[in-house]
Design a protein around this motif. Structure first.
Motif, PDB file in Angstrom:
ATOM      1  N   ASN A 164       0.809  -1.221   0.000  1.00 40.67           N
ATOM      2  CA  ASN A 164       0.000   0.000   0.000  1.00 40.67           C
ATOM      3  C   ASN A 164       0.844   1.274   0.000  1.00 40.67           C
ATOM      4  O   ASN A 164       0.299   2.371   0.103  1.00 40.67           O
ATOM      5  CB  ASN A 164      -0.948  -0.015   1.196  1.00 40.67           C
ATOM      6  CG  ASN A 164      -1.981  -1.124   1.081  1.00 40.67           C
ATOM      7  OD1 ASN A 164      -2.772  -1.145   0.144  1.00 40.67           O
ATOM      8  ND2 ASN A 164      -1.950  -2.085   2.002  1.00 40.67           N
TER       9      ASN A 164
ATOM     10  N   HIS B 155     -13.640  -4.102   9.930  1.00 38.60           N
ATOM     11  CA  HIS B 155     -14.648  -4.096   8.868  1.00 38.60           C
ATOM     12  C   HIS B 155     -16.019  -4.480   9.420  1.00 38.60           C
ATOM     13  O   HIS B 155     -16.608  -5.492   9.042  1.00 38.60           O
ATOM     14  CB  HIS B 155     -14.217  -5.014   7.713  1.00 38.60           C
ATOM     15  CG  HIS B 155     -13.019  -4.473   6.984  1.00 38.60           C
ATOM     16  ND1 HIS B 155     -13.092  -3.485   6.046  1.00 38.60           N
ATOM     17  CD2 HIS B 155     -11.700  -4.755   7.107  1.00 38.60           C
ATOM     18  CE1 HIS B 155     -11.877  -3.189   5.607  1.00 38.60           C
ATOM     19  NE2 HIS B 155     -11.010  -3.938   6.237  1.00 38.60           N
TER      20      HIS B 155
ATOM     21  N   ARG C  89     -19.305   1.094   1.752  1.00 38.50           N
ATOM     22  CA  ARG C  89     -19.112  -0.357   1.680  1.00 38.50           C
ATOM     23  C   ARG C  89     -18.937  -0.667   0.206  1.00 38.50           C
ATOM     24  O   ARG C  89     -19.784  -0.320  -0.614  1.00 38.50           O
ATOM     25  CB  ARG C  89     -20.333  -1.106   2.221  1.00 38.50           C
ATOM     26  CG  ARG C  89     -20.647  -0.825   3.664  1.00 38.50           C
ATOM     27  CD  ARG C  89     -21.476  -1.948   4.252  1.00 38.50           C
ATOM     28  NE  ARG C  89     -20.602  -3.059   4.587  1.00 38.50           N
ATOM     29  CZ  ARG C  89     -20.008  -3.185   5.785  1.00 38.50           C
ATOM     30  NH1 ARG C  89     -20.227  -2.309   6.727  1.00 38.50           N
ATOM     31  NH2 ARG C  89     -19.212  -4.208   6.021  1.00 38.50           N
ATOM     32  N   ASN C  90     -17.825  -1.303  -0.120  1.00 39.79           N
ATOM     33  CA  ASN C  90     -17.581  -1.594  -1.533  1.00 39.79           C
ATOM     34  C   ASN C  90     -18.250  -2.917  -1.939  1.00 39.79           C
ATOM     35  O   ASN C  90     -18.975  -3.522  -1.146  1.00 39.79           O
ATOM     36  CB  ASN C  90     -16.079  -1.569  -1.840  1.00 39.79           C
ATOM     37  CG  ASN C  90     -15.317  -2.638  -1.076  1.00 39.79           C
ATOM     38  OD1 ASN C  90     -15.897  -3.616  -0.626  1.00 39.79           O
ATOM     39  ND2 ASN C  90     -14.011  -2.452  -0.929  1.00 39.79           N
TER      40      ASN C  90
ATOM     41  N   ASN D 167     -16.661  -4.608   2.144  1.00 40.26           N
ATOM     42  CA  ASN D 167     -15.614  -4.113   3.047  1.00 40.26           C
ATOM     43  C   ASN D 167     -15.856  -2.621   3.270  1.00 40.26           C
ATOM     44  O   ASN D 167     -16.420  -1.949   2.420  1.00 40.26           O
ATOM     45  CB  ASN D 167     -14.217  -4.281   2.438  1.00 40.26           C
ATOM     46  CG  ASN D 167     -13.947  -5.683   1.931  1.00 40.26           C
ATOM     47  OD1 ASN D 167     -13.268  -5.841   0.927  1.00 40.26           O
ATOM     48  ND2 ASN D 167     -14.488  -6.696   2.602  1.00 40.26           N
TER      49      ASN D 167
ATOM     50  N   TYR E  23     -14.627   0.915   3.165  1.00 39.95           N
ATOM     51  CA  TYR E  23     -13.563   1.479   2.334  1.00 39.95           C
ATOM     52  C   TYR E  23     -13.635   3.012   2.330  1.00 39.95           C
ATOM     53  O   TYR E  23     -14.711   3.587   2.147  1.00 39.95           O
ATOM     54  CB  TYR E  23     -13.737   0.941   0.895  1.00 39.95           C
ATOM     55  CG  TYR E  23     -12.743   1.464  -0.096  1.00 39.95           C
ATOM     56  CD1 TYR E  23     -11.419   1.020  -0.089  1.00 39.95           C
ATOM     57  CD2 TYR E  23     -13.116   2.409  -1.055  1.00 39.95           C
ATOM     58  CE1 TYR E  23     -10.501   1.505  -1.003  1.00 39.95           C
ATOM     59  CE2 TYR E  23     -12.195   2.893  -1.972  1.00 39.95           C
ATOM     60  CZ  TYR E  23     -10.894   2.443  -1.936  1.00 39.95           C
ATOM     61  OH  TYR E  23      -9.983   2.927  -2.841  1.00 39.95           O
TER      62      TYR E  23
ATOM     63  N   GLN F 233     -12.871   6.331   0.434  1.00 37.93           N
ATOM     64  CA  GLN F 233     -12.500   6.838  -0.888  1.00 37.93           C
ATOM     65  C   GLN F 233     -11.571   8.039  -0.698  1.00 37.93           C
ATOM     66  O   GLN F 233     -12.011   9.104  -0.280  1.00 37.93           O
ATOM     67  CB  GLN F 233     -13.746   7.278  -1.655  1.00 37.93           C
ATOM     68  CG  GLN F 233     -14.785   6.169  -1.821  1.00 37.93           C
ATOM     69  CD  GLN F 233     -16.047   6.693  -2.478  1.00 37.93           C
ATOM     70  OE1 GLN F 233     -16.145   6.758  -3.691  1.00 37.93           O
ATOM     71  NE2 GLN F 233     -17.008   7.095  -1.657  1.00 37.93           N
TER      72      GLN F 233
ATOM     73  N   THR G 291      -7.764  -1.155   3.621  1.00 34.70           N
ATOM     74  CA  THR G 291      -8.756  -1.209   2.539  1.00 34.70           C
ATOM     75  C   THR G 291      -9.150  -2.655   2.242  1.00 34.70           C
ATOM     76  O   THR G 291      -9.892  -2.906   1.305  1.00 34.70           O
ATOM     77  CB  THR G 291      -8.177  -0.610   1.255  1.00 34.70           C
ATOM     78  OG1 THR G 291      -7.066  -1.425   0.841  1.00 34.70           O
ATOM     79  CG2 THR G 291      -7.695   0.813   1.476  1.00 34.70           C
TER      80      THR G 291
ATOM     81  N   TYR H 199      -8.284  -3.599  -1.494  1.00 32.17           N
ATOM     82  CA  TYR H 199      -9.340  -3.514  -2.508  1.00 32.17           C
ATOM     83  C   TYR H 199      -8.784  -3.746  -3.912  1.00 32.17           C
ATOM     84  O   TYR H 199      -9.359  -4.486  -4.722  1.00 32.17           O
ATOM     85  CB  TYR H 199     -10.000  -2.133  -2.409  1.00 32.17           C
ATOM     86  CG  TYR H 199     -11.078  -1.876  -3.423  1.00 32.17           C
ATOM     87  CD1 TYR H 199     -12.162  -2.731  -3.529  1.00 32.17           C
ATOM     88  CD2 TYR H 199     -11.007  -0.768  -4.260  1.00 32.17           C
ATOM     89  CE1 TYR H 199     -13.162  -2.487  -4.450  1.00 32.17           C
ATOM     90  CE2 TYR H 199     -12.002  -0.518  -5.182  1.00 32.17           C
ATOM     91  CZ  TYR H 199     -13.081  -1.382  -5.282  1.00 32.17           C
ATOM     92  OH  TYR H 199     -14.067  -1.140  -6.193  1.00 32.17           O
TER      93      TYR H 199
END
Lengths: 281, 345
Positions: free
Chosen positions: A26, A103, A120-121, A125, A127, A129, A161, A164
């Motif tokens: 990351n 989460h 929530r993606n 999860n 997340y 932005q 994340t 993701y």
């Protein structure tokens, strides 16, 4: 489909490979070189720039070696009364725990976020932005696990994340990939629940009666949070791992507080109106 | 093996503690991980408590002047001072709030969505709406006062603004600006704040009204304006509001129980006990009693205003200490004290 982690602390060896893999993948900045003097853990806690953190817990409770101890037998997991009257507190002699964002099923940070940056993606999860977050910092005290922080110099809030970007490409998160003992497992939450239950049963059968799952709607995912997608198998009280036993969803009482405020507004308005009494004439 | 350890071993038939680190001493009763806070405190700096104070004044002033208008109380000086005050607070509030953002240039993202469960979201919208309406109301006032020039197109346009109607329309939004700050901090995991979810909003609103009345009475005194009956009404309302505020703070302390400890810590006690309870409540209340006089009233107003500011700082600083205390959070999040969905009160 919801994905998540299951972190089995009973097989964690404290190598911190997950921390390093997370930082690398990351591209998280270093947190400085600081020796805590508390233990060999010098990264201390989760933060906006540390999304996995391995705690080194030295817990000497009942940790007393008495008499003629057969260390080989101990290492092989003998839990019956030991030769020579030796006592040992199961796996508690030196515990490691790789902590991460929980989460939450009902995530307090997501409910707090005024910009809608926290969502929530598609993997269910929680997340953030980064292109929407404006660094108001309200998610920070909302989190019941102390996961999110605002990164100084950047201004925005960050946290795990659940990789993701890797999940989008069908890869498992970097920490789970790097874990040499499979202490960190990644998968669908429903599958992980089964694995967790089996593992806890296995530990109970071996005599480790204190093993349990943290992150269920009963322990660690309580008070309206509805459980966590990142679960843990723990061997001691949650507080030993710096985790709350019964955290709560802080937004549960927003409605109640607002109603109380409306009543207060009406009462104060009436008081002001009464103060005008006899003044109109 | 050290001298001490060897002695211990001999005394206890050869048994030795395998760890001797003070933080893992079995005698220690505190839980947690080397005292590292299990939750993170809010990073908010001085702008936030100052905003809480200023927003409270704006809300309170608007409440007083709107009720005055509804009841047909005609004091032009009071209405003028109120409208310009509300405009001032609603110009300063967004400045302070945006200043505190990590990415101030993205402040408009606050108005991207409306989330009723997020007091930060409803607060942003309230400040936006209240600010816009107070801008219109103040524009009408400025036109009436001749500040926008004589008879020109702008003045004629602005004089179409129904100021009284807009005042009444913006009253609920204005009240929300005053009370929602309390709900905002109590919707967190911080024990000191979360425990008091029931009284935090009302206390902030009452304290806001008390500072607002003090502000109005101070301004009218200093500018030698305002009718005598207005001053009398302000004093009566001030006394009653201070009493209500004191009652709500007492109720809050009872509700916070042992989690109110940070308010009495060495760092916060001067602000809370000295600034709020004694300086901002007891002293002004004592001054307002007895015969009304200008110097006494001015002093009471200044004290109540300072007390309101001290109260906001005390609550924010106390919340930081509360969040940084593992013992407070663990005791809070282990028993029945933390708010639960099924709780009614």
């Amino acid at each position: 489909m919801a994905t998540g982690f299951l972190t089995d602390t009973t097989v964690c060896i404290g190598c911190k490979a997950c921390e390093v893999a997370c930082k690398q993948w990351n591209q998280l900045p270093a947190d400085g070189y600081e020796l805590t003097g508390d233990s060999y853990d010098n990264t201390k806690q989760l933060s906006g720039t540390t999304w996995r953190h391995v705690a080194f817990i030295e817990n000497p409770k009942k940790r007393r070696l008495t008499g003629d101890v057969d260390l080989v037998a101990l290492a092989e997991g003998v839990t019956e009364p030991l030769p020579g009257g030796a006592e040992l507190d199961a796996l508690g002699r030196w515990a490691f725990m790789s902590d991460v964002c929980k989460h939450c099923v009902e995530a307090p940070c997501q409910q707090a976020c005024p910009t809608g940056a926290i969502i929530r993606n598609e993997f269910d999860n929680v997340y953030i932005q980064p292109d929407v977050c404006n660094g108001c910092g309200y998610c920070v005290p909302a989190c019941p696990y102390g996961v999110i922080t605002q990164v100084p110099h950047d201004g925005r809030a960050f946290k795990c994340t659940l990789c993701y970007d890797r999940q989008k490409d069908g890869l498992e998160p970097a920490c789970a990939k790097a874990c040499p003992t499979d202490s960190i497992m990644f998968g669908e939450v429903e599958d992980l629940k089964v694995i967790a239950a089996e593992r806890v049963q296995e530990l109970h059968d071996k005599g480790y009666s204190r093993a349990y799952v943290y992150g269920t709607p009963e322990v660690g995912g309580t008070g309206g949070i509805g459980g966590n997608h990142s679960k843990f198998i723990l061997m001691d009280e949650p507080e030993t791992y710096n985790l709350p036993r019964h955290p709560f969803l802080p937004q549960e009482k927003v409605k109640g507080g607002t109603i109380a405020s409306m009543v207060a507004g009406a009462v104060l308005g009436a008081v002001v109106a009464l103060a005008f009494r006899d003044q109109g004439r | 093996m050290s001298e001490r350890t060897r002695d211990q071993a001999q005394q206890s038939n050869g048994s030795v503690e395998t760890s001797h680190h003070p933080a893992t001493d079995p005698e220690r009763k505190d839980k947690g991980y080397y005292g590292i806070p299990p939750i993170k405190h809010a990073h908010w700096t001085w702008q936030i408590p100052v905003y809480f104070w200023i927003g409270g004044i704006g809300a309170g002033v608007h409440l007083f002047s709107t009720i005055a208008q509804i009841l047909g109380h005609k004091d032009e000086d009071l209405i003028r001072a109120s409208r310009y005050t509300v405009l001032g607070t609603m110009i300063l509030s967004p400045v302070l709030l945006i200043w505190d953002l990590g990415r101030p240039e993205r402040f408009y993202n606050m108005l991207r969505v409306l989330k009723l469960r997020s007091p930060m979201s409803t607060q942003s919208w309230s400040v936006f709406a209240f600010g816009t309406l107070s801008g219109l109301i103040s524009a009408r006032q400025a036109a009436d006062d001749g500040l926008l020039g004589d008879d020109n197109l702008l003045v004629r346009l602005v004089k179409l603004v129904p100021a009284r109607f807009l005042s009444i329309l913006s009253l609920p939004v204005g009240l929300n600006v005053g009370s929602n700050t309390g709900n905002l901090i109590s919707a967190t995991s911080v024990p000191l704040w979360a425990r008091n979810w029931l009284f935090m909003g009302p206390t902030f609103l009452a304290s806001g009204l008390s500072t607002a009345l003090s502000w109005l009475s101070l301004v009218l005194h200093l500018t030698h304006s305002g009718e005598k009956k207005t001053m009398h009404t302000l004093h009566r309302a001030e006394k009653a509001t201070i009493l209500i505020e004191a009652g709500l703070i007492a109720a809050s302390l009872i509700r916070m129980s042992k989690w109110s400890k940070p308010l009495f810590s060495r760092e916060v006690a001067p602000l809370f006990v000295g600034g709020t309870l004694i300086g901002g409540i007891l002293a002004p209340f004592a001054l307002l009693f007895g015969k009304e006089s200008r110097p006494k009233s001015i002093l009471a107003s200044v004290l109540a205003l300072a007390g309101g500011l001290a109260f906001r700082f005390a609550i924010i600083k106390g919340g930081r200490i509360s969040a940084d205390d593992p013992e407070a959070y663990f005791t809070f999040a282990s028993g029945d004290s933390a708010p639960q969905p099924e709780d009614k009160v």
